[in-house]
Design an enzyme around this catalytic site. Structure first.
Site, mmCIF file in Angstrom:
data_model
loop_
_atom_site.group_PDB
_atom_site.id
_atom_site.type_symbol
_atom_site.label_atom_id
_atom_site.label_comp_id
_atom_site.label_asym_id
_atom_site.label_seq_id
_atom_site.Cartn_x
_atom_site.Cartn_y
_atom_site.Cartn_z
ATOM 1 N N LYS A 182 0.722 -1.118 0.119
ATOM 2 C CA LYS A 182 -0.018 -0.031 -0.156
ATOM 3 C C LYS A 182 0.859 1.419 0.030
ATOM 4 C CE LYS A 182 -3.378 2.399 2.772
ATOM 5 N NZ LYS A 182 -4.221 2.274 3.925
ATOM 6 N N GLU A 222 10.705 -4.421 4.411
ATOM 7 C CA GLU A 222 10.859 -5.754 3.884
ATOM 8 C C GLU A 222 10.517 -5.919 2.591
ATOM 9 O OE1 GLU A 222 9.146 -4.527 6.799
ATOM 10 O OE2 GLU A 222 9.569 -5.663 8.344
ATOM 11 N N GLY A 243 -4.666 -1.737 5.147
ATOM 12 C CA GLY A 243 -4.046 -2.981 4.657
ATOM 13 C C GLY A 243 -4.460 -4.365 5.076
ATOM 14 N N ARG A 244 -4.925 -4.330 6.329
ATOM 15 C CA ARG A 244 -5.371 -5.845 6.781
ATOM 16 C C ARG A 244 -6.818 -5.859 6.114
ATOM 17 N NH1 ARG A 244 -4.265 -2.358 10.694
ATOM 18 N NH2 ARG A 244 -5.948 -1.419 12.023
ATOM 19 N N GLU A 298 -4.020 -6.280 15.194
ATOM 20 C CA GLU A 298 -3.430 -5.127 14.806
ATOM 21 C C GLU A 298 -4.638 -4.034 14.916
ATOM 22 O OE1 GLU A 298 -2.069 -4.247 10.517
ATOM 23 O OE2 GLU A 298 -0.020 -4.234 11.695
ATOM 24 N N HIS A 343 -3.410 -33.040 18.578
ATOM 25 C CA HIS A 343 -2.267 -34.081 18.897
ATOM 26 C C HIS A 343 -1.280 -33.068 19.355
ATOM 27 C CE1 HIS A 343 -4.076 -37.799 17.589
ATOM 28 N NE2 HIS A 343 -4.826 -37.074 16.777
ATOM 29 N N LYS A 379 9.639 -0.446 14.106
ATOM 30 C CA LYS A 379 10.362 -0.185 12.821
ATOM 31 C C LYS A 379 11.187 0.766 12.929
ATOM 32 C CE LYS A 379 6.272 -0.556 9.917
ATOM 33 N NZ LYS A 379 4.976 0.114 9.208
HETATM 34 O O1 F6P Z 1 3.602 -2.822 9.946
HETATM 35 C C1 F6P Z 1 2.438 -3.066 9.670
HETATM 36 C C2 F6P Z 1 1.875 -2.706 8.429
HETATM 37 O O2 F6P Z 1 1.768 -1.305 8.311
HETATM 38 C C3 F6P Z 1 0.558 -3.327 8.073
HETATM 39 O O3 F6P Z 1 -0.615 -2.548 8.719
HETATM 40 C C4 F6P Z 1 0.361 -3.380 6.702
HETATM 41 O O4 F6P Z 1 -0.570 -4.328 6.170
HETATM 42 C C5 F6P Z 1 1.815 -3.793 6.400
HETATM 43 O O5 F6P Z 1 2.650 -3.160 7.364
HETATM 44 C C6 F6P Z 1 2.217 -3.805 4.974
HETATM 45 O O6 F6P Z 1 2.191 -2.397 4.535
HETATM 46 P P1 F6P Z 1 2.269 -1.973 3.020
HETATM 47 O O7 F6P Z 1 1.067 -2.782 2.234
HETATM 48 O O8 F6P Z 1 2.148 -0.670 3.048
HETATM 49 O O9 F6P Z 1 3.824 -2.448 2.570
#
Ligand code: F6P
Length: 543
Positions: free
Chosen positions: A206, A212, A266-267, A352, A383, A511
């Site tokens: 987004k 990452e 995002g979620r 979240e 199990h 972060k």
């Molecule tokens: O670190 C959490 C977050 O901001 C989430 O809310 C989000 O889904 C995820 O990182 C990834 O964000 P993006 O889609 O902006 O890379």
């Protein structure tokens, strides 16, 4: 304080009521006639049996009254009206519009977002179908056989979950891979297994600034460039983001970028172009069915009376269990292995969203909020960790989830899974008494000494609350319904707790500190590292 849950009359009544119920065991409630009819609700193909919670009709009445006192109906209207429901980021939450109908117009700040959503969805689905059919080709003219989604959190979890859940509907022509973690192992494993000329990367972010994702996407870009040359990047990378300048910098071609909007969290975003990987895996028709399932739940949520409203009930029961019955976590137990990532998906959605310590007005809350979510597919879990659930000291709640019709050719085995689900839910509720354990041992001819020694070890206290959620079949529509059911449950709980479920400031501190730690790990002498960081640094440098 205007928003003080503890002062709500229904809350006080619920506290008194919880005290009155404290001596009642679930097994006694379960044996009351008419319990299932009173404490189950069905909407279409989805059935919620909440009879195995420590509650009565009085409890339900008080919970509904609480929802009224917390203005839930008004807040639901506000959510759907597109008003600002995320005050710290000054945004509405319009994921329902993304899975909603194509008409009529829906105005936000005077602009018809519905038309934009539909146009973007159609572009995205056209690409998905072109990849599936082979019409979309790689830079050397070959078919795309592999799609690698690079994203994390909401740009990963929902996609993995849905594609796994809908395996039955998945094309065999294109394999979808996921790279989310930063440590490099996922990326290396995926790049090892895909031929560059047949691979399409989706950079799913987004914001397009997630560390990452940026690292993984850039490494994948370098890898592709090394194999096919710079010119291939525009053909082999597509992206979904709100951040056009960052997509420019990366080299994403105009026709290969898909819009997101800041009013889709995002979620909550798998319904949007973020779901491109899902659409490639299951095709545009099935993707539309997924949306239709989510929309069906939305219509139910906004129109059904509170007492018959599945997300409202699920949310209120969760509040009852956590805040007034003392459960400290919520197990998600799907009895269908294809739902194996559903607990992980719900972890982000619920934790979240509702993992907040201040109310909407910024005041610290004086009541528990978002619970800890965890889980595994049922029989595997039985199990492994069910021993603790049955005989340990933890106070938990559980959701059992299952499609009644299996989606494999092994229908007999699916029935065994369902039998296990029923047995476990009953065992959690009823337990196994000392008297029953003694009687069992006596019947087996054990000596009085052995009976006395062994019986306590066989006791299952029971009295653990659970819901059973059934869908007829696991298909795109029922999955869409199920996902939206939990999304709206989260919203219901946020209204009761008085918190904002649509921001996530709590992920920022870590972060920021990680950036500092990374700099320190690279810096001469490692200044600023904690002692263990110095050890890492030394080992990494082979000192
Ligand atoms: O670190 C959490 C977050 O901001 C989430 O809310 C989000 O889904 C995820 O990182 C990834 O964000 P993006 O889609 O902006 O890379």
């Amino acid at each position: 304080m205007a928003d003080d849950l503890l002062q709500a009359p229904a809350w006080k009544a619920l506290q008194r009521h919880a005290g009155e119920l404290s001596g009642t065991h679930l097994r006694d409630l379960l044996d009351q006639p008419g319990r299932f009819a009173a404490f189950s609700r069905q909407h279409g193909h989805c059935l919620l049996d909440f009879s195995r919670n420590r509650l009565t009709t009085d409890t339900l009445g008080l919970l509904i009254a609480l929802a009224g006192e917390r203005e839930l109906p008004r807040r639901i209207q506000t959510l759907f009206a597109g008003d600002v429901v995320n005050p710290t980021e000054n945004r509405p939450a319009q994921h329902m519009a993304v899975r909603g109908p194509d008409a009529p117009p829906l105005l936000v700040n005077g602009a018809d977002i519905r038309a934009e959503i539909v146009a973007e969805r159609e572009r995205m689905l056209a690409l998905a179908d072109a990849v599936r059919s082979g019409e979309f080709r790689g830079s050397t003219g070959g078919r795309i056989r592999h799609v690698v989604n690079i994203g994390i959190g909401g740009s990963d979890l929902g996609l993995v979950m849905a594609i796994e859940a809908l395996r039955e509907f998945r094309t065999r022509d294109v394999e979808v891979h996921f790279v989310s973690n930063v440590d490099g192992t996922q990326l290396a494993d995926v790049l090892d297994s895909v031929p560059a000329a047949e691979t399409l990367f989706i950079v799913c972010s987004k914001t397009f600034v997630t560390w990452e994702t940026a690292l993984n996407a850039n490494a994948a870009r370098t890898w592709l460039l090394g194999q096919l040359g710079e010119a291939a990047v525009a053909r082999h990378f597509v992206a979904v983001s709100v951040n056009a300048p960052a997509m420019d910098t990366f080299g994403i071609a105009g026709q290969h970028r898909f819009r997101m909007w800041d009013w889709v969290g995002g979620r909550y975003s798998l319904w949007s172009s973020i779901g491109l990987a899902i659409a490639i895996a299951i095709g545009s028709d099935h993707f539309r069915e997924l949306l239709a399932g989510g929309h069906e739940l939305d219509e139910h949520f906004r129109s059904a009376p509170l007492a018959d409203n599945l997300p409202v009930l699920l949310g209120l029961i969760g509040v009852w269990n956590q805040n007034l019955q003392g459960t400290t976590s919520q197990a998600i137990l799907p009895y269908d292995a294809r739902l194996h990532r559903f607990p992980a998906y719900l972890q982000q959605l619920e934790m979240e969203s509702n993992g907040k310590g201040v109310a909407r007005d910024g005041q610290p809350v004086r009541w528990g909020t978002g619970t800890i979510i965890w889980g595994e597919p049922g029989n595997n879990a039985q199990h492994s960790f069910f021993q603790l659930l049955h005989q340990g000291t933890a106070n938990f709640a559980a959701d059992f989830i299952a499609p009644v019709e299996g989606s494999s050719p092994y229908a007999d085995q699916h029935l065994v899974g369902l039998a296990n689900l029923l047995a476990q839910a009953e065992a959690f509720a009823r337990g196994y008494t000392l008297e029953a354990a003694r009687a069992e041992l006596v019947a087996k001819g054990r000596s009085p000494e052995e009976v006395a020694r062994l019986a306590p070890h066989k006791v299952h206290p029971g009295n653990h609350p659970s819901n059973i959620l059934l869908v007829r079949r696991l298909d795109p529509r029922s999955l869409g319904f199920l996902i939206a059911l939990y999304e709206q449950k989260v919203f219901v709980q946020s209204c009761i707790w008085g918190i904002n479920p649509f921001d996530q400031w709590g992920v920022e501190l870590g972060k920021l500190m990680a950036t500092g730690m990374h700099e320190a790990l690279l810096a001469p002498g490692g200044a600023g590292l904690p002692p263990i960081g110095q050890v890492m640094r030394a080992w990494a440098r082979d000192d």
